[in-house]
Scaffold this motif. Structure first.
Motif, short mmCIF file in Angstrom:
data_model
loop_
_atom_site.label_atom_id
_atom_site.label_comp_id
_atom_site.label_asym_id
_atom_site.label_seq_id
_atom_site.Cartn_x
_atom_site.Cartn_y
_atom_site.Cartn_z
N PHE A 65 0.84 -1.21 0.00
CA PHE A 65 0.00 0.00 0.00
C PHE A 65 0.88 1.25 0.00
O PHE A 65 0.63 2.21 -0.73
CB PHE A 65 -0.91 0.04 1.24
N LEU A 66 1.90 1.24 0.86
CA LEU A 66 2.76 2.43 0.99
C LEU A 66 3.51 2.72 -0.32
O LEU A 66 3.76 3.87 -0.65
CB LEU A 66 3.76 2.24 2.14
N LYS A 67 3.83 1.66 -1.04
CA LYS A 67 4.52 1.84 -2.33
C LYS A 67 3.58 2.41 -3.38
O LYS A 67 3.94 3.27 -4.16
CB LYS A 67 5.07 0.49 -2.81
N ASN A 68 2.34 1.88 -3.41
CA ASN A 68 1.40 2.23 -4.49
C ASN A 68 0.63 3.52 -4.25
O ASN A 68 0.19 4.15 -5.19
CB ASN A 68 0.33 1.13 -4.66
N THR A 69 0.41 3.85 -3.00
CA THR A 69 -0.49 4.97 -2.70
C THR A 69 0.26 6.06 -1.95
O THR A 69 0.70 5.83 -0.83
CB THR A 69 -1.67 4.47 -1.82
N PRO A 70 0.43 7.21 -2.56
CA PRO A 70 1.24 8.24 -1.92
C PRO A 70 0.65 8.84 -0.63
O PRO A 70 1.36 8.98 0.35
CB PRO A 70 1.41 9.31 -3.00
N ASP A 71 -0.63 9.14 -0.63
CA ASP A 71 -1.17 9.88 0.52
C ASP A 71 -2.12 9.05 1.37
O ASP A 71 -3.33 9.20 1.27
CB ASP A 71 -1.92 11.14 0.04
N ILE A 72 -1.56 8.21 2.21
CA ILE A 72 -2.43 7.42 3.09
C ILE A 72 -2.62 8.19 4.40
O ILE A 72 -1.65 8.56 5.06
CB ILE A 72 -1.81 6.03 3.37
N ASP A 73 -3.87 8.42 4.76
CA ASP A 73 -4.15 9.13 6.01
C ASP A 73 -4.51 8.17 7.15
O ASP A 73 -4.19 8.44 8.31
CB ASP A 73 -5.33 10.11 5.81
N VAL A 74 -5.20 7.09 6.80
CA VAL A 74 -5.75 6.21 7.84
C VAL A 74 -5.62 4.74 7.42
O VAL A 74 -5.82 4.41 6.26
CB VAL A 74 -7.26 6.51 8.07
#
Ligand code: GYE
Length: 327
Positions: free
Chosen positions: A219-228
């Protein structure tokens, strides 16, 4: 409601193999003696999480206390193993079968075999989706939809003062398992109240710490702006914390984390501010299970559904209860 006396059990349990222990504990709900002489086959899901270990211990301890002869099996999260275990309990002609179905579907055939053999079945912790409810006597466990809803309600309130989109990633439990399906459903229903809240990624981490870590890394690799992060259990949330820290971010601050279970490791991370909110799911089902088993074997009526009582915790509340947490 369940904490009733079992004094009548001794008389009614004509099939009981050994003398019953009388009813000295009757009314205390402690289960002492109420299951004396009963043989129970218990098919556990596995040992995938802290919750599961606490649940197994609770069942084993309660069986011992109640004088129930427990035949215990661990299915290692595989339905085929659980079906094999159930068939072996049927063959051994146990008095009662209890199991926590790893997934919801696919149980009708084996449950019918148990019914034909005259062996009552109690579902514990997880439900099945069989339309024929005569295949089991009762279901003891949590309201998982409600748990998901509590998690979503907290987030709606927490983000009330924030403007703009909030990107949520979801770590789902085992695919097809009741708590994974229901915790997703409850959470989605609750966050629908705020159009800024959106689940941008959702995948299974199989309720394990390593699964949570691995999926979170992706997830951290694919999605730049994770809030929650919304994790369906503490263990996956704890795995996600490792992945977030390895990516140089601060769990609980840069990325907020909501989980379900409230086992000791989860509560410790909550008290440390690495998790922001935990919805409780109670694994200590052993005594209630033994009480229900005694009734079912005695041919007494039991409620169709027995729901466990649960709360939820903020970091401050976690600090207060951590020292006295049993599991
Ligand atoms: O939340 C999770 C476990 O079925 C409620 O299974 C249970 C879930 C629990 O692996 O930690």
């Amino acid at each position: 409601m369940l904490k009733k006396t079992f004094v009548t059990v001794a008389a009614a349990t004509t099939l009981a193999l050994t003398a019953c222990g009388g009813g000295t504990d009757a009314g205390t709900g402690a289960g002492g003696g109420s299951g004396d002489g009963i043989t129970m086959g218990f098919a556990q899901v596995g040992a995938e999480s802290g919750w599961r270990s606490a649940n197994t211990k609770s069942v084993q301890d309660a069986a011992e206390k109640a004088g129930v002869d427990l035949k215990f099996s661990d299915a290692q999260q595989k339905q085929e193993n659980q079906i094999k275990a159930l068939r072996s309990y049927i063959q051994q002609q146990v008095d009662v079968i209890a199991f926590s179905p790893v997934v919801e579907s696919g149980w009708d055939t084996v449950l019918k075999e148990a019914k034909d053999a005259g062996i009552p079945v109690i579902l514990t912790d997880r439900a099945v989706d069989s339309s024929d409810t005569s295949l089991y006597k009762t279901f003891l466990g949590s309201d998982f939809v409600e748990e998901g809803k509590k998690a979503g309600d907290w987030l709606v309130e927490d983000s009330a003062s924030t403007d703009g989109p909030i990107n949520i990633v979801e770590l789902q439990g085992t695919t097809g398992a009741a708590p994974a399906i229901d915790r997703k459903e409850g959470f989605e229903a609750a966050i629908a109240a705020d159009p800024d809240l959106a689940i941008v990624e959702s995948q299974t981490g199989d309720f394990t710490r390593s699964g949570g870590k691995q999926v979170m890394e992706a997830f951290l690799k694919n999605t730049p702006d994770i809030d929650v992060v919304y994790a369906h259990n503490d263990d996956m949330g704890l795995g996600a914390i490792e992945a977030i820290e390895a990516a140089g971010k601060v769990p609980g601050k840069d990325i907020k984390i909501i989980t379900v279970d409230a086992v000791k490791d989860g509560m410790t991370a909550l008290a440390d501010g690495k998790i922001n909110y935990i919805v409780e799911c109670n694994p200590l089902l052993g005594e209630q299970l033994m009480d229900l088993a005694a009734k079912v074997v005695a041919g007494e009526e039991v409620p169709e559904r027995v729901v466990t009582e649960e709360s939820a915790f903020t970091p401050e509340q976690a600090k207060e209860v951590l020292a006295s947490r049993e599991y």
